[in-house]
Design a protein around this motif. Structure first.
Motif, short mmCIF file in Angstrom:
data_model
loop_
_atom_site.label_atom_id
_atom_site.label_comp_id
_atom_site.label_asym_id
_atom_site.label_seq_id
_atom_site.Cartn_x
_atom_site.Cartn_y
_atom_site.Cartn_z
N PRO A 127 0.86 -1.20 0.00
CA PRO A 127 0.00 0.00 0.00
C PRO A 127 0.90 1.25 0.00
CG PRO A 127 -0.68 -1.56 1.70
CD PRO A 127 0.61 -2.07 1.14
N ASP A 128 0.44 2.33 -0.67
CA ASP A 128 1.29 3.52 -0.83
C ASP A 128 1.83 4.03 0.50
OD1 ASP A 128 0.82 3.33 -3.49
OD2 ASP A 128 -0.51 5.09 -3.61
N VAL A 129 0.98 4.05 1.53
CA VAL A 129 1.41 4.62 2.81
C VAL A 129 2.56 3.78 3.41
CG1 VAL A 129 -0.50 3.48 4.01
CG2 VAL A 129 0.62 5.35 5.11
N VAL A 130 2.50 2.48 3.23
CA VAL A 130 3.55 1.60 3.76
C VAL A 130 4.82 1.73 2.92
CG1 VAL A 130 4.14 -0.79 4.31
CG2 VAL A 130 1.79 0.00 4.60
N GLU A 131 4.63 1.82 1.62
CA GLU A 131 5.80 2.00 0.74
C GLU A 131 6.51 3.31 1.08
OE1 GLU A 131 5.63 0.79 -3.58
OE2 GLU A 131 5.72 2.98 -3.77
N ASP A 132 5.73 4.37 1.34
CA ASP A 132 6.34 5.66 1.71
C ASP A 132 7.14 5.54 3.00
OD1 ASP A 132 5.39 6.90 -0.54
OD2 ASP A 132 3.60 7.72 0.45
N GLN A 133 6.61 4.78 3.96
CA GLN A 133 7.37 4.58 5.22
C GLN A 133 8.69 3.89 4.93
OE1 GLN A 133 4.78 2.27 7.73
NE2 GLN A 133 3.26 3.90 7.88
N ALA A 134 8.65 2.86 4.09
CA ALA A 134 9.88 2.11 3.77
C ALA A 134 10.88 3.00 3.06
CB ALA A 134 9.54 0.90 2.91
N LEU A 135 10.39 3.80 2.10
CA LEU A 135 11.29 4.68 1.34
C LEU A 135 11.90 5.73 2.26
CD1 LEU A 135 9.16 5.16 -1.92
CD2 LEU A 135 11.25 3.81 -1.66
N THR A 138 -4.68 -6.19 4.25
CA THR A 138 -4.44 -5.28 5.37
C THR A 138 -2.98 -4.84 5.33
OG1 THR A 138 -5.93 -6.73 6.60
CG2 THR A 138 -4.74 -5.10 7.89
N PRO A 139 -2.68 -3.55 5.57
CA PRO A 139 -1.27 -3.15 5.63
C PRO A 139 -0.59 -3.79 6.85
CG PRO A 139 -2.73 -1.24 5.39
CD PRO A 139 -3.60 -2.41 5.73
N VAL A 140 0.41 -4.61 6.62
CA VAL A 140 1.02 -5.36 7.73
C VAL A 140 2.55 -5.26 7.76
CG1 VAL A 140 -0.84 -7.04 8.03
CG2 VAL A 140 0.94 -7.52 6.37
N HIS A 141 3.17 -4.60 6.77
CA HIS A 141 4.63 -4.59 6.72
C HIS A 141 5.22 -3.43 7.56
CE1 HIS A 141 3.70 -6.86 3.08
NE2 HIS A 141 4.94 -7.28 3.05
N PHE A 142 6.45 -3.62 7.96
CA PHE A 142 7.28 -2.61 8.63
C PHE A 142 6.71 -2.22 10.01
CE2 PHE A 142 8.56 -2.32 4.17
CZ PHE A 142 9.93 -2.48 4.33
N TYR A 143 7.42 -1.27 10.65
CA TYR A 143 7.21 -1.03 12.08
C TYR A 143 5.82 -0.54 12.43
CZ TYR A 143 12.29 -1.31 12.08
OH TYR A 143 13.57 -1.73 11.90
N GLU A 144 5.31 0.44 11.66
CA GLU A 144 4.07 1.09 12.10
C GLU A 144 2.87 0.14 12.01
OE1 GLU A 144 4.70 3.70 13.60
OE2 GLU A 144 6.62 4.28 12.69
N GLN A 145 3.00 -0.92 11.24
CA GLN A 145 1.90 -1.86 11.07
C GLN A 145 2.10 -3.14 11.91
OE1 GLN A 145 1.55 1.15 8.81
NE2 GLN A 145 3.24 -0.13 8.12
N ALA A 146 3.23 -3.24 12.61
CA ALA A 146 3.56 -4.50 13.29
C ALA A 146 2.52 -4.83 14.38
CB ALA A 146 4.96 -4.42 13.89
#
Ligand code: SF4
Length: 419
Positions: A175-183, A389-397
């Protein structure tokens, strides 16, 4: 000494399977690629699956549709290619915003052996360079639902432009919001430049070449991994970015490739990691000590079992996966303590026997199996929710852990009401 599961003998099963088909991936892919259109070449059943799976899109101008193969097509009495060309002409005339068109194969188009690769070439020549036409299969014959994304991304690889630049390619439709966090995290760590596959718009399409390194964000991208490797790019092997630990190990593996020390990663991720650990701890109070059984469905099973056993204190009984790719899943298996059965493929009746014998606290499975198991008093988690569901990286853990805690809490509440 390794205590992981990498050397655990794998129980291989071949038999009846209970899974959704690869068309399901269109639901999240069409949201990601904003100037793409997915034209399923299939039957009314395929159209129905898409409509019901993506019910919310009824109110929007959709970026997917179905070219229905009628009985006369299936009986070989009409030239399906001519009809497809007409359908595409009409669609592209009506929708000038479409820059990429995916012809998506289905069970019916495969059964009548409609050559969609040839059709994509023909239509690319007719409508290019304005519109790029590619094809992939979402057919339910011998596939599972996350393979739709894998097939789509793998189909894009040969069409990518060439580069000699040293770049990181982030692979997987987040999802864009998760990709932005990763970037943002990668930029803070000092990893640049970073491109994404798939890109949100066609003008941001990444280039690849011998100096491209790629990191997968999804564990079900085996064919994409093979296509990128064939194109000369190199895979950064790492656990997947699920949970605080997985996200950190993934970022450290990428950073190491760019000559950046792990201490720099620790410094950048300290705050989000602490937030993730706190959120996970809240859900882990419900999960700790509970026994979990994974039916093979989403191909997320192995990384999720690693997250749930190591960060949430669960005990895995069996970790079933439709396919086990050692290149992709090896680093995860290294981290999972020996003990659970690792199974690949499915023979659903035998596996249900094992579920019934073990009576786990939670079974992760497809929708078709969830209801019967719930009726037998077993708590279940629908695997498909994990990709919606957005589940990747810290904010979604924390949300990821909560997805597993919720059915356990619900089950406990029901038990209190109906002991
Ligand atoms: Fe059914 Fe096959 Fe169409 Fe999927 S592709 S909806 S499994 S007919």
């Amino acid at each position: 000494m390794s205590t992981g599961c990498r050397d655990t003998p794998v129980l291989k099963q071949r038999g009846q399977r209970e899974v959704f088909c690869g068309l399901t991936g269109i639901i999240w892919l069409h949201r990601k690629m904003q100037d793409a259109f997915f034209l399923v070449v299939g039957s009314r059943t395929c159209a129905h699956l898409l409509q019901s799976a993506a019910g919310v899109m009824i109110f929007a101008e959709p970026r997917f549709g179905t070219a229905i193969l009628e009985e006369k097509d299936l009986a070989g009495m009409a030239d399906a290619n001519e009809e497809l060309d007409r359908e595409v002409d009409r669609l592209l005339a009506r929708r000038p915003d479409i820059r990429q068109l995916f012809l998506v194969g289905s069970c019916p188009s495969e059964v009548i052996k409609l050559d969609l690769a040839r059709a994509a070439e023909r239509l690319s020549a007719a409508h290019g360079p304005n519109v790029r036409v590619l094809n992939f299969s979402g057919s339910g014959i011998e596939t599972t639902f996350t393979q739709g994304e894998d097939a789509c991304l793998a189909a894009m690889v040969p069409a990518l432009p060439q580069t000699d630049a040293q770049e990181l390619l982030l692979v997987g439709a987040l999802p864009d919001v998760v990709e932005d966090q990763a970037l943002d995290l990668l930029a803070q760590i000092g990893v640049t430049p970073v491109r994404c596959l798939p890109s949100r718009r066609v003008q941001d399409t990444p280039a690849i070449g011998p100096n491209t390194v790629f990191a997968l964000t999804q564990p079900f991208l085996g064919d994409t991994h093979a296509a990128l490797t064939r194109a000369g790019a190199r895979h950064i092997s790492a656990p997947f970015p699920f949970g605080a630990e997985g996200s950190t190990l993934w970022l450290k593996a990428v950073a190491a490739e760019f000559g950046i020390a792990p201490e720099k990663v620790d410094q950048v991720v300290a705050a989000p990691r602490a937030r993730a650990e706190k959120a996970i701890a809240a859900a882990a109070t419900t999960l700790r000590g509970k026994r979990i059984f994974f039916m093979p469905d989403s191909q997320l099973e192995i990384p999720l079992a690693r997250f749930l056993t190591r960060e949430c204190g669960m005990d895995a009984i069996e970790i079933g996966t439709p396919y086990l790719h050692t290149d992709l899943h090896g680093p995860e298996l290294d981290l999972i303590a020996a003990g659970p059965v690792i199974s690949e493929g499915q023979d659903v009746d035998l596996q249900l026997d094992r579920v019934r014998a073990a009576r786990p606290d939670l079974t992760v499975c497809g929708l078709g199996l969830a209801n019967p198991l719930e009726a037998e008093g077993l708590a279940t988690k629908w695997a498909i929710e994990l990709v919606f569901t957005p589940v990747h990286f810290y904010e979604q853990a924390g949300d990821l852990a909560a997805l597993f805690a919720r059915p356990l809490r619900r089950h406990a509440a029901l038990k209190r009401q109906h002991p």
